[in-house]
Design an enzyme around this catalytic site. Sequence first.
Site, mmCIF file in Angstrom:
data_model
loop_
_atom_site.group_PDB
_atom_site.id
_atom_site.type_symbol
_atom_site.label_atom_id
_atom_site.label_comp_id
_atom_site.label_asym_id
_atom_site.label_seq_id
_atom_site.Cartn_x
_atom_site.Cartn_y
_atom_site.Cartn_z
ATOM 1 N N ASP A 229 -10.714 3.378 -4.215
ATOM 2 C CA ASP A 229 -9.670 2.360 -4.338
ATOM 3 C C ASP A 229 -10.347 1.075 -4.812
ATOM 4 O O ASP A 229 -11.118 0.467 -4.069
ATOM 5 C CB ASP A 229 -9.009 2.171 -2.963
ATOM 6 C CG ASP A 229 -7.982 1.029 -2.948
ATOM 7 O OD1 ASP A 229 -7.780 0.372 -3.990
ATOM 8 O OD2 ASP A 229 -7.396 0.812 -1.862
ATOM 9 N N TRP B 99 -7.690 -1.133 4.472
ATOM 10 C CA TRP B 99 -7.050 -0.316 3.429
ATOM 11 C C TRP B 99 -7.520 1.119 3.442
ATOM 12 O O TRP B 99 -6.725 2.046 3.244
ATOM 13 C CB TRP B 99 -7.239 -0.947 2.051
ATOM 14 C CG TRP B 99 -6.450 -2.210 1.891
ATOM 15 C CD1 TRP B 99 -6.934 -3.455 1.654
ATOM 16 C CD2 TRP B 99 -5.018 -2.363 1.974
ATOM 17 N NE1 TRP B 99 -5.910 -4.371 1.593
ATOM 18 C CE2 TRP B 99 -4.726 -3.725 1.774
ATOM 19 C CE3 TRP B 99 -3.964 -1.477 2.205
ATOM 20 C CZ2 TRP B 99 -3.413 -4.230 1.803
ATOM 21 C CZ3 TRP B 99 -2.664 -1.966 2.232
ATOM 22 C CH2 TRP B 99 -2.396 -3.328 2.034
ATOM 23 N N LYS C 258 -4.210 -7.963 -7.964
ATOM 24 C CA LYS C 258 -5.328 -8.763 -7.502
ATOM 25 C C LYS C 258 -6.060 -9.375 -8.706
ATOM 26 O O LYS C 258 -6.178 -10.574 -8.810
ATOM 27 C CB LYS C 258 -6.295 -7.933 -6.651
ATOM 28 C CG LYS C 258 -5.648 -7.044 -5.568
ATOM 29 C CD LYS C 258 -4.847 -7.773 -4.558
ATOM 30 C CE LYS C 258 -4.008 -7.018 -3.545
ATOM 31 N NZ LYS C 258 -4.311 -5.730 -3.075
HETATM 32 C C1 LIG Z 1 -3.668 -4.794 -1.936
HETATM 33 C C2 LIG Z 1 -4.417 -3.551 -1.688
HETATM 34 C C3 LIG Z 1 -3.775 -2.322 -1.430
HETATM 35 C C4 LIG Z 1 -2.285 -2.198 -1.261
HETATM 36 O O1 LIG Z 1 -1.590 -2.472 -2.381
HETATM 37 P P1 LIG Z 1 0.012 -2.446 -2.370
HETATM 38 O O2 LIG Z 1 0.292 -2.565 -3.838
HETATM 39 O O3 LIG Z 1 0.488 -3.586 -1.555
HETATM 40 O O4 LIG Z 1 0.445 -1.133 -1.824
HETATM 41 C C5 LIG Z 1 -4.552 -1.211 -1.277
HETATM 42 N N1 LIG Z 1 -5.894 -1.265 -1.347
HETATM 43 C C6 LIG Z 1 -6.544 -2.422 -1.586
HETATM 44 C C7 LIG Z 1 -8.030 -2.430 -1.644
HETATM 45 C C8 LIG Z 1 -5.818 -3.596 -1.750
HETATM 46 O O5 LIG Z 1 -6.470 -4.746 -1.988
#
Ligand SMILES: *Cc1c(COP(=O)(O)O)cnc(C)c1O
Length: 373
Positions: A177, A108, A201
């Site tokens: 993030d 990511w 998540k």
């Molecule tokens: C799932 C995830 C993303 C991407 O999320 P989307 O909503 O599918 O764009 C980005 N960063 C992390 C750490 C993630 O777990």
Amino acid sequence: MGLGSGASRSLNFGAGPAKLPTEVLEEVQDEVLSYLSSGMSLMEMSHRSKEYAKINKDAQDAVRELLNVPSNYKILFIQGGGTGAFAAIALNLINRTGTADYCVTGTWSEKAAKEAAKYGEVNLAFPKPKKLGNVPKQSTWILNPNASYVYYCANETVDGVQFHYIPETNGVPLVTDMSSSIMTENFDVSKFGCIFGGAQKNIGPSGVTVVIIREDLLGNPMKICPTVFDFTYVDKEKSIHNTPATFSVYVMEKVFRWIKKNGGVSEMEKHALAKSHLLYSAIENSNDFYSCPIEKAYRSRMNIPFRVGGVNGNEQLEDIFLKESEKIKMYQLKGHRSVGGMRASLYNAVTYEEVEILVNFMKEFQDKYENYK
Ligand SMILES: *Cc1c(COP(=O)(O)O)cnc(C)c1O
């Protein structure tokens, strides 16, 4: 601990969208035809209604309370997922000096760095590790004192690599993030310039991304920044600038209430430690029948990748593992296609008892297949 019984539900170890608390889903079910005796579903209601205004505000207040967000930080809800935020971060923050530092520790953060490079100069704080699974020591990082911000991913969902400390950036705004770790541990928001996390998540359905940003970082977006990603504008309009993902925010607000009711983020953190410890111990004590490639100091409490049938895994045995686990209603244990093997995601809604069932299954599976060739 009453984190949701889920009597007739599957055991869901998916990485996202992921398990939501059963109680929250039941509440949604109760209200689906008529929200607060309105005779309408929240899904059918205007985003300009007083009902939605309250949900939006309650959800923002809950983020502030649960994460102890200081008053000089704004809380925004945007769409476009985590991936949308990769662009939004650069579009809102890179303008100051035109450059940013990125820590690439997994899938990511690598995507985030590539996205930001469309809008400015991106420097890597350290070369991308050849084999993902750890974080280079901070003393080896090369940070640019003139960077607009330093970026890292708190928990790499695909790779199972988590930061267990907050990097020091000597005054350069720190951006992170937290898509797969927000509301799973306490941390000091004031150490950050900006924090974001997609909901799907730990905190809700897909469709909404929470952004927490220090006030003084607003007001300097790139000219090309799309309106829906312009944090300054979104903040001014209290995140109801256009039609938000109303249903997602509505469910997320219920998840926040569920977290509060269950002891807040501190309690989530205790659970995350206990659950992940249980699974890592089972892997460690399996005589290498199961193995986790991540260095101990960076192992994720949320996403635990592991191989079955030896240190490098045995793909046939892994197929059997998946099939047998599904027979007892354990789902979404397959690892990300780029990593292989298994991955168990132990988000807030997954109970300790469910992890015990997984661990017991793993022991029985090992007894049965230890000598499989
Ligand atoms: C799932 C995830 C993303 C991407 O999320 P989307 O909503 O599918 O764009 C980005 N960063 C992390 C750490 C993630 O777990």
